[in-house]
Design an enzyme around this catalytic site. Structure first.
Site, PDB file in Angstrom:
ATOM      1  N   HIS A 109       0.866  -1.183   0.000  1.00  0.00           N
ATOM      2  CA  HIS A 109       0.000   0.000   0.000  1.00  0.00           C
ATOM      3  C   HIS A 109       0.899   1.228   0.000  1.00  0.00           C
ATOM      4  O   HIS A 109       1.651   1.458   0.949  1.00  0.00           O
ATOM      5  CB  HIS A 109      -0.908   0.003   1.230  1.00  0.00           C
ATOM      6  CG  HIS A 109      -2.043   0.982   1.134  1.00  0.00           C
ATOM      7  ND1 HIS A 109      -1.862   2.342   1.238  1.00  0.00           N
ATOM      8  CD2 HIS A 109      -3.379   0.789   0.942  1.00  0.00           C
ATOM      9  CE1 HIS A 109      -3.042   2.952   1.117  1.00  0.00           C
ATOM     10  NE2 HIS A 109      -3.974   2.036   0.937  1.00  0.00           N
ATOM     11  N   SER A 140      -6.564   7.479   2.335  1.00  0.00           N
ATOM     12  CA  SER A 140      -5.458   7.631   1.377  1.00  0.00           C
ATOM     13  C   SER A 140      -5.709   8.768   0.404  1.00  0.00           C
ATOM     14  O   SER A 140      -4.793   9.502   0.022  1.00  0.00           O
ATOM     15  CB  SER A 140      -5.243   6.326   0.603  1.00  0.00           C
ATOM     16  OG  SER A 140      -4.825   5.303   1.464  1.00  0.00           O
ATOM     17  N   HIS A 188     -10.080  26.373 -49.163  1.00  0.00           N
ATOM     18  CA  HIS A 188     -10.421  25.119 -49.843  1.00  0.00           C
ATOM     19  C   HIS A 188      -9.295  24.678 -50.785  1.00  0.00           C
ATOM     20  O   HIS A 188      -9.534  23.994 -51.788  1.00  0.00           O
ATOM     21  CB  HIS A 188     -11.737  25.227 -50.617  1.00  0.00           C
ATOM     22  CG  HIS A 188     -12.862  25.777 -49.807  1.00  0.00           C
ATOM     23  ND1 HIS A 188     -13.584  25.020 -48.901  1.00  0.00           N
ATOM     24  CD2 HIS A 188     -13.377  27.036 -49.735  1.00  0.00           C
ATOM     25  CE1 HIS A 188     -14.497  25.768 -48.327  1.00  0.00           C
ATOM     26  NE2 HIS A 188     -14.392  27.004 -48.803  1.00  0.00           N
ATOM     27  N   SER A 312      17.293  12.283 -45.863  1.00  0.00           N
ATOM     28  CA  SER A 312      16.838  10.997 -46.377  1.00  0.00           C
ATOM     29  C   SER A 312      18.040  10.077 -46.494  1.00  0.00           C
ATOM     30  O   SER A 312      19.139  10.512 -46.858  1.00  0.00           O
ATOM     31  CB  SER A 312      16.176  11.174 -47.747  1.00  0.00           C
ATOM     32  OG  SER A 312      16.026   9.928 -48.399  1.00  0.00           O
ATOM     33  N   VAL A 319      15.598  17.943 -47.234  1.00  0.00           N
ATOM     34  CA  VAL A 319      15.567  18.476 -45.872  1.00  0.00           C
ATOM     35  C   VAL A 319      14.118  18.320 -45.411  1.00  0.00           C
ATOM     36  O   VAL A 319      13.244  19.093 -45.804  1.00  0.00           O
ATOM     37  CB  VAL A 319      15.994  19.952 -45.809  1.00  0.00           C
ATOM     38  CG1 VAL A 319      15.973  20.450 -44.367  1.00  0.00           C
ATOM     39  CG2 VAL A 319      17.381  20.146 -46.419  1.00  0.00           C
TER      40      VAL A 319
END
Length: 483
Positions: A109, A140, A188, A312, A319
């Site tokens: 406990h 507690s 959009h 890569s 980059v």
């Protein structure tokens, strides 16, 4: 049919178990790869910090009960005794963590182990006779809810909020320095009324700043009122004491807000409110990351290469915008945890169940992923150069965006009585929709309209780069928001 044994590689040697490594190997990324970025949270939201805060609460409750003389035989402690008790908290180190773990292995406990840990140290302070006062009248959760509140408060106020504020300031500075950098908008995904880079960054500054203010206004609640929130044990031991006032002054003395009405647990509503605000900050920051990533992809930002770094493993020219991609992932993980915590913690069956106990152990992880994301965004922004030439070229090939301005001026002219201003929207739609219109064609169209001289002059001087309205002025709002 082949069996697993037949298809398994015969050359794989037996492996040493990684779980037995010394020092232990981290299971999660926050305690391994990303530890440096989140280490400050360990001081407040780790298991060790929780136990230290439990000791802090127990010690202060002990001191408070003596100061209030709630029981016969109690008197205020000496300054030396108070200092000695508080040293238990201040000296909580790796050896103390190990000792507490040994006690818990017996008690099974965690809070009871804290009580015994403190009790071992009372004799040296001349307080052995007051050992029963440790954890007096407490369940507690009286200790846990206050320990968590102190830890979360200190993590937010001392670590997360300052990092978030610094990032907001960094974005604000970028907005101010680019307030007049014209940029084509895209609604959009299509060319739309131009803006300035600074104004778009100012929008995020304002949005993030509002959420940060909500986080700063958080009330960190706490309670200490017994097994079902009734002070039953307290009253049975000391019926004449003003237990509500004793509770309130104690909680407020910890720098928290007193919650007068609870079950066995503090209801955690404040935690749900805080985590919702932090998650909303995360999501707005995620939106910034996706926008910046997209601007990088069309060349509006150039990334400054880091010397020696690889973009890569096979394409030397690359980059990659990894800081923003990393941040997106960590923000999503943080939000998932914060959402789960907020949904789980507000519910407890009747007067108590233990779902909150396991859930709250993930608070540090939720904040850790957010803090890591904040760090990555800051580093990513620091490696960007604004490609004003690319933005200018983009504007120059999108003269059709002036169609909005021209048809709106035609409407104003029609209201003023200028002849020949019929169907402005339809006429501009016919001119611009579905194909590009260059500078010469647009200016020729304006000249043929028969506008008033003043209106014609205004439109003749207008370009996509200057068609930004009050965009640069609007950045002034985030200057005013500085704190």
């Amino acid at each position: 049919m082949s069996t697993m044994a037949e298809t398994s590689p015969a050359s794989v040697p037996s492996r040493r178990p990684l779980a037995q490594a010394d020092p232990p190997i981290a299971l999660g990324a926050l305690d391994g790869r990303y530890r440096p970025a989140v280490a400050p949270l360990v001081e407040h939201l780790s298991e060790a910090a929780l136990n230290r805060n439990r000791i802090h609460v127990e010690v202060e409750w002990f001191i408070h009960l003596c100061a209030r003389q709630v029981l016969p035989g109690l008197s205020p402690l000496s300054s030396e005794q108070i200092e000695g008790l508080r040293r238990i908290v201040a000296d909580f180190d790796a050896a103390a963590v190990a000792e507490l773990a040994e006690i818990e292995a017996v008690t099974v406990h965690d809070v009871k182990a804290v009580e015994y840990f403190i009790g071992r140290r009372l004799a040296d302070l001349g307080l052995e006779h007051l050992k029963p006062l440790v954890h007096f009248a407490c369940t507690s959760e009286d200790i846990n809810n206050l320990a968590y509140a102190v830890g979360v408060r200190d993590a937010v106020v001392g670590v997360w909020a300052p990092a978030a504020q610094e990032l907001v300031g960094q974005i604000r500075n970028m907005a101010e320095t680019s307030s007049q950098v014209s940029m084509l908008s895209r609604t959009h995904g299509q060319p739309a009324t131009p803006t300035t880079l600074g104004k778009e960054l100012a929008v995020f500054t304002h949005r993030l700043g509002r959420q940060l203010e909500r986080v700063r206004a958080t009330q960190f609640l706490g309670k200490i009122n017994g097994a079902t929130g009734t002070y039953a044990a307290h009253v049975s031991a000391a019926p004449t004491a003003d237990w509500q006032d004793i509770s309130r002054t104690f909680v407020e003395g910890l720098g928290l807000t007193w919650n007068p009405l609870t079950t066995q647990i503090e209801s955690h509503d404040w935690q749900a409110e805080l985590y919702a605000d932090v998650a909303r900050f995360n999501r707005i920051l995620h939106n910034l990351c996706t926008d910046i990533w997209s601007y990088i992809s069309i060349g509006f930002f150039r990334q400054v290469p880091v010397a020696g770094a690889t973009g890569s493993s096979t394409m030397p020219h690359k980059v990659n915008p990894i800081r923003f991609e990393n941040a997106e992932a960590n923000l999503e993980i943080s939000c998932s945890l914060l959402d789960t915590l907020g949904a789980t913690l507000v519910t407890s069956r009747w007067q108590r169940d233990l779902t909150d106990s396991s859930s709250q152990r993930n608070i540090g992880t939720a904040f850790g992923h957010s803090l890591l994301a904040i760090s990555n965004v800051a580093k990513g922004l620091d490696r960007l150069d604004v490609a004003e030439d690319v933005m200018a070229a983009d504007l120059e090939v999108n003269w059709e965006v002036l169609g909005e301005a021209i048809q709106t001026v035609m409407r104003a002219e029609a209201i003023a009585g200028t002849a020949g201003m019929d169907d402005p929207y339809e006429r501009l739609k016919e001119l611009t929709r579905g194909h590009r219109v260059d500078k010469q064609r647009m200016q020729a169209f304006v000249a043929e309209l028969g506008l008033s001289p003043e209106a014609e002059q205004r439109l003749a001087e207008l370009t996509p780069a200057t068609y930004t309205g009050l965009a640069s002025t609007l950045v002034g709002h985030v200057r005013a928001d500085k704190s």
